[in-house]
Enzyme design. Structure first.
Site, PDB file in Angstrom:
ATOM      1  N   GLU A 121       0.824  -8.699 -25.911  1.00  0.00           N
ATOM      2  CA  GLU A 121       2.249  -8.737 -25.584  1.00  0.00           C
ATOM      3  C   GLU A 121       2.563  -9.306 -24.199  1.00  0.00           C
ATOM      4  O   GLU A 121       2.648  -8.577 -23.230  1.00  0.00           O
ATOM      5  CB  GLU A 121       2.913  -7.369 -25.760  1.00  0.00           C
ATOM      6  N   ASP A 129       2.887  -2.369 -33.833  1.00  0.00           N
ATOM      7  CA  ASP A 129       3.685  -2.464 -32.605  1.00  0.00           C
ATOM      8  C   ASP A 129       3.984  -3.948 -32.417  1.00  0.00           C
ATOM      9  O   ASP A 129       3.061  -4.738 -32.227  1.00  0.00           O
ATOM     10  CB  ASP A 129       2.834  -1.888 -31.456  1.00  0.00           C
ATOM     11  N   ASP A 155      11.624  -4.242 -29.667  1.00  0.00           N
ATOM     12  CA  ASP A 155      10.223  -3.826 -29.781  1.00  0.00           C
ATOM     13  C   ASP A 155      10.175  -2.678 -30.792  1.00  0.00           C
ATOM     14  O   ASP A 155      10.722  -1.604 -30.563  1.00  0.00           O
ATOM     15  CB  ASP A 155       9.706  -3.392 -28.402  1.00  0.00           C
ATOM     16  N   GLU A 215       5.356  -9.823 -29.123  1.00  0.00           N
ATOM     17  CA  GLU A 215       4.219  -8.931 -29.348  1.00  0.00           C
ATOM     18  C   GLU A 215       3.831  -8.905 -30.820  1.00  0.00           C
ATOM     19  O   GLU A 215       4.702  -8.932 -31.692  1.00  0.00           O
ATOM     20  CB  GLU A 215       4.568  -7.497 -28.904  1.00  0.00           C
ATOM     21  N   HIS A 236      -0.953   3.623 -27.298  1.00  0.00           N
ATOM     22  CA  HIS A 236      -1.634   2.879 -26.235  1.00  0.00           C
ATOM     23  C   HIS A 236      -3.028   3.455 -26.091  1.00  0.00           C
ATOM     24  O   HIS A 236      -3.189   4.584 -25.631  1.00  0.00           O
ATOM     25  CB  HIS A 236      -0.905   2.992 -24.897  1.00  0.00           C
ATOM     26  N   HIS A 253      -2.643  -3.986 -25.293  1.00  0.00           N
ATOM     27  CA  HIS A 253      -3.426  -2.747 -25.338  1.00  0.00           C
ATOM     28  C   HIS A 253      -4.050  -2.588 -26.711  1.00  0.00           C
ATOM     29  O   HIS A 253      -3.576  -3.152 -27.696  1.00  0.00           O
ATOM     30  CB  HIS A 253      -2.497  -1.554 -25.076  1.00  0.00           C
TER      31      HIS A 253
END
Ligand code: MN
Ligand code: MN
Length: 299
Positions: free
Chosen positions: A188, A97, A86, A281, A163, A155
């Protein structure tokens, strides 16, 4: 509507993130040490003139998230391991992200999570609702006879906020928040054999600045200034502080800062009954008619 310069920064962060993932895909293999891979990520972000949005998470098998190599990490990838990378990159605070799962063997969890994220992303467009994403993801996972980690979610992201609200659950929910042009968010899903949940372990390698607090130890004062200024109040790894201080001082400083509430911790998360976990993700920006995925490889 998103400002053109802002969109360009999201795109640039996403492009760098995608290049790093492509390199990780080439390098990951059984026998490879995860510290070497983490250093590869740190080096590529620096070379690109960007900054980390958080330390690369390299979470293996039943570890779902938030593991990053310890200062003297000896863990190597083994044949058949389910390795989740990640990666977080920021350009002027605008965040990319994105995660993928590497497994040396063909695996149903990995195939399903990849299919699920594609369907989840397809549900994002102006006027659609947050709960539509879970509908799409859960459909794919149920059809495959598999489950999801129910307490890990996608998110929104915002400038210097890795986030931001609202969360984007992967399982059935009533979040009626509507996507709007210019929104930036991450989808994700985490796939497991049957529905499961992630639980904190006692391993903590990731921290984040919360607030200035008086502390006695000079190293603690310096570490807090780094957390605030060098790491831009975004998550950082314990190993990053070792460039400045000895291991003993780093541990003392982090303990002191945590005890006065100056920093928060992100313990590694484990599937509660030790089931294997696969993750995918992407970060996307909502456009006038649909969405633009910033972190796609091979752009
Ligand atoms: Mn992530
Ligand atoms: Mn995320």
């Amino acid at each position: 509507m998103m400002d053109g310069e802002v969109f360009a920064k999201y795109r640039e962060a996403g492009r760098i993130n995608a290049e790093i993932k492509a390199e990780l895909m080439r390098k990951a293999r059984p026998g490879m040490g995860i510290m070497d891979l983490a250093e590869l990520v740190d080096g590529m972000i620096e070379q690109a003139g960007a900054k980390p949005a958080f330390p690369v998470n390299i979470s293996i098998n039943e570890i779902a998230a938030h593991y990053t190599p310890t200062p003297n990490d000896g863990i190597e990838i083994k044949d058949g391991d389910m390795v989740k990378f990640d990666v977080g990159v920021q350009v002027d605070g605008y965040i990319a992200d994105s995660a993928f799962t590497y497994c040396s063997q063909k695996n149903e969890l990995v195939e399903t999570v990849n299919k699920a994220i594609t369907r989840g992303i397809a549900a994002v467009k102006p006027g659609a609702q947050v709960r539509d994403v879970a509908g799409a993801i859960e459909g794919v996972v149920k059809d495959a006879g598999l489950g999801l980690i129910v307490n890990l979610t996608g998110h929104y992201v915002d400038r210097y906020m890795f986030h931001a609200p609202p969360s984007i659950p992967n399982v059935k929910n009533q979040v009626s928040h509507e996507f709007r042009e210019g929104d930036a968010l991450a989808i994700e899903p985490f796939v497991t054999p049957t529905n499961g949940f992630a639980k904190e372990t006692s391993i903590t390698e990731i921290y984040r600045y919360l607030q200035d607090r008086p502390v006695r130890l000079p190293e603690a004062r310096l570490a807090l200034a780094m957390a605030r200024d060098d790491f831009s109040q975004l998550p950082f790894a314990k190993r990053w502080l070792l460039k400045k201080f000895s291991p003993v001082k780093v541990s003392m400083a982090l303990r002191q800062l945590e005890s006065v509430g100056a920093i928060e911790t992100y313990p590694a998360l484990r599937e509660s009954s030790s089931k294997l976990v696969a993750q995918a993700e992407h970060t996307l920006v909502v456009t006038g008619t649909g969405h633009f995925v910033t972190t796609e490889v091979g752009d």
